[in-house]
Design an enzyme around this catalytic site. Sequence first.
Site, PDB file in Angstrom:
ATOM      1  N   THR A 138      16.227 -44.503  12.263  1.00  0.00           N
ATOM      2  CA  THR A 138      16.865 -45.398  13.230  1.00  0.00           C
ATOM      3  C   THR A 138      16.073 -46.695  13.404  1.00  0.00           C
ATOM      4  O   THR A 138      14.842 -46.695  13.337  1.00  0.00           O
ATOM      5  CB  THR A 138      16.984 -44.692  14.596  1.00  0.00           C
ATOM      6  OG1 THR A 138      17.744 -43.488  14.427  1.00  0.00           O
ATOM      7  CG2 THR A 138      17.663 -45.567  15.630  1.00  0.00           C
ATOM      8  N   GLU A 424      20.055 -37.206  16.656  1.00  0.00           N
ATOM      9  CA  GLU A 424      20.652 -36.465  15.534  1.00  0.00           C
ATOM     10  C   GLU A 424      22.138 -36.729  15.446  1.00  0.00           C
ATOM     11  O   GLU A 424      22.895 -35.932  14.886  1.00  0.00           O
ATOM     12  CB  GLU A 424      20.362 -34.983  15.676  1.00  0.00           C
ATOM     13  CG  GLU A 424      20.018 -34.337  14.340  1.00  0.00           C
ATOM     14  CD  GLU A 424      18.917 -35.084  13.597  1.00  0.00           C
ATOM     15  OE1 GLU A 424      17.774 -35.070  14.082  1.00  0.00           O
ATOM     16  OE2 GLU A 424      19.216 -35.718  12.569  1.00  0.00           O
ATOM     17  N   ASP A 426      25.050 -39.499  17.624  1.00  0.00           N
ATOM     18  CA  ASP A 426      25.796 -39.662  18.872  1.00  0.00           C
ATOM     19  C   ASP A 426      27.003 -38.729  18.837  1.00  0.00           C
ATOM     20  O   ASP A 426      27.696 -38.625  17.810  1.00  0.00           O
ATOM     21  CB  ASP A 426      26.243 -41.115  18.987  1.00  0.00           C
ATOM     22  CG  ASP A 426      27.302 -41.277  20.059  1.00  0.00           C
ATOM     23  OD1 ASP A 426      26.935 -41.390  21.228  1.00  0.00           O
ATOM     24  OD2 ASP A 426      28.505 -41.213  19.720  1.00  0.00           O
TER      25      ASP A 426
END
Length: 627
Positions: A138, A424, A426
């Site tokens: 991310t 992990e 949304d």
Amino acid sequence: MAGFDDLASERSKAQFDVEEMKVIWAGSRHTLEVSDRISRLVANDPVFRKDTRTMLSRKDLFKNTLRKAAHAWKRIIELRLSEEEAAELRFYVDEPAFMDLHWGMFIPTIKGQGTEEQQQKWLPLAYKMKIIGCYAQTELGHGSNVQGLETTATFDPQTDEFIIHSPTLTSSKWWPGGLGKVSTHAVVYGRLIIDSKDYGVNGFIVQLRSLDDHLPLPGITIGDIGMKFGSGAYNTMDNGVLRFDHVRIPRDQMLMRVSQVTREGKLVQSNVPWQLVYGTMVYVRQKIVSDASCALSRAVCIATRYSAVRRQFGLQSNGIETQVIDYKTQQSRLFPLLASAYAFRFVGEWLKWLYMDVNQRLQASDFSTLPEAHACTAGLKSLTTSATADGIEECRKLCGGHGYLCSSGLPELFAVYIPACTYEGDNIVLLLQVARFLIKTVSQLGSGKEPVGTTVYMGRVEQLMQCHCAVQKGFLELSADLVQAAVAHCQLIVVSKFIEKLQQDIPGKGVKGQLEALCNIYALFILHKHLGDFLSTGCITPKQASLANAQLRSLYSQVRPNAIALVDAFNYTDHYLSSVLGRYDGNVYPKLYEEAWKDPLNDSVVPDGYQEYIQPILKQQLRNARL
Ligand SMILES: CC(C)(COP(=O)(O)OP(=O)(O)OC[C@H]1O[C@@H](n2cnc3c(N)ncnc32)[C@H](O)[C@@H]1OP(=O)(O)O)[C@@H](O)C(=O)NCCC(=O)NCCSC(=O)/C=C/CCCCCCCCCCCCC(=O)O
Ligand SMILES: Cc1cc2nc3c(=O)[nH]c(=O)nc-3n(C[C@H](O)[C@H](O)[C@H](O)COP(=O)(O)OP(=O)(O)OC[C@H]3O[C@@H](n4cnc5c(N)ncnc54)[C@H](O)[C@@H]3O)c2cc1C
């Protein structure tokens, strides 16, 4: 002693073999023995105490977490614990920390996306904790959209290296757990660039910090992203920020199971699906489903035991007030959560099997079940974490005012748990993946593929899909209604797997009967909650709906005498529950009172600040009153 007698009386009412139910909940006698032994080992070790967490500063909290992690590692070595026992120990330490990501993501990524050679090089270092890893995917600007990641990994044929770079502010890695202060290495996801051509996202092993003095290596800017929700909670984890300024790594540090880059800079695709680059996310999502059953069962255990101890109104003939667990409204809120905890436990067992099966098939180059595994792990992760987060909050409310005290264990459990709806994947984004899978599946019906599942639940999914399938099929255009169909599909899976569980051999007096009741409660509760779907799609009639509702209430009465025994079957220690309200002995009021005085605010009778701020006001009022 009121509470103690209440729970003792409740336990005497049990209509089933609790010890056998403990085996069912644990999954096997072996697993029960390991979890029982390790949870007590942790509970009896003063280093792992949890009651001070909410009173520590961020730096003291984090240092204490490091102390616990080091002690856990020391105990694993000293006791020569197996991988299974070590994982149980880290689980019962019960504190988000870098170890979760090292063992739960960094190592599985190397196993799933590394070549044999890369595994032989990196896994021994990781297993012996000679390096500490995290999962850096991310970025500040992208989390859900993995294909939107901006970090670049440019191949330099002159030096046979990749140059890792953060070209923009939004390309900064942001959120990875364990990154901020601890990890020495990371699997970094970045865009593979060869000869100015972008080949999409791949994983790269990058060293971040010196193994000598822990300082960031040249070109690396790294730190913690700051306080998160709650005071203790997830602030024991150093979620980090990471930027690269043209950091060079050897070519063999690109994870190359899925695709390889040759010395000449040629990209070679192997015979495995490119989606294996996403494989770690599938692995963790199935773990998260199992974790949901743990978190929900923990909250339900606290709320059920307290509901049996708490008496309010309803003076009985013996002059004692009524246990709140006897109120129908309390049962209609609590028992569906108890049933959901068991339901998620069993669907989590199935999902673990599905994941192992997919991996075995991958070894044989059989990729046929990969799409279903993705859809199931994504959808069930979404469904179970949303229900568990809501369920923990409901358990707090079921405990009234005392549920809002940190000593109840519920605020901390809620604060630690709720990011599971986001990390992990949304939960909505994942349901859209399920919707996409359903659209493809519906389009294949009739070509030898037929839907399977419980009739009413299956009918609901089919009807919802028919209603909405006319909608656009692009990922971004998927309607909110299709998310509804995705939820229905996942609920169908949960009910189906509960029913399959009941078809197995279930030993112990009354155990199967209790599980049947819980299965029916879950199925009828979901039907009641989504009655509009079932009625509007014609799956049931209003009369059937009314009968189902009556049956649900009757099942609550069937579960009522067994409620305490059903939560005892989780076999949680008081240490793991970390709750005055959920104590095994029910000794709630004396312990609540005792805990209150431990608060630092009670270190002095007159609070700091009185002389500076309060006394002048009071004196001024006194002077005014005399005037
Ligand atoms: C899927 C996306 C949303 C979109 O992907 P995209 O690339 O754009 O592709 P699409 O066009 O949507 O799909 C293309 C096709 O690929 C298929 N597909 C997609 N994903 C997968 C997959 N994962 N597997 C297989 N196939 C897949 C898809 O169906 C399409 O197929 P088709 O063309 O229709 O046939 C993607 O962007 C995405 O996944 N986004 C979400 C990003 C995400 O999830 N990020 C997570 C980052 S990591 C993180 O958050 C970590 C958190 C840590 C929390 C701590 C958890 C710890 C608990 C568990 C572990 C603890 C263990 C402890 C162990 C111990 O101590 O011992
Ligand atoms: C506690 C915690 C720990 C984490 N640990 C890690 C880690 O170790 N490693 C790591 O790499 N990451 C980690 N993450 C990051 C996490 O994976 C991302 O936050 C997550 O994937 C969500 O992505 P996002 O933050 O970009 O949300 P976004 O996708 O920006 O979501 C924002 C909103 O947009 C909506 N949305 C987005 N796309 C669509 C769409 N196509 N259609 C409809 N709605 C959409 C979402 O539903 C949501 O409502 C962690 C996050 C948290 C909170």
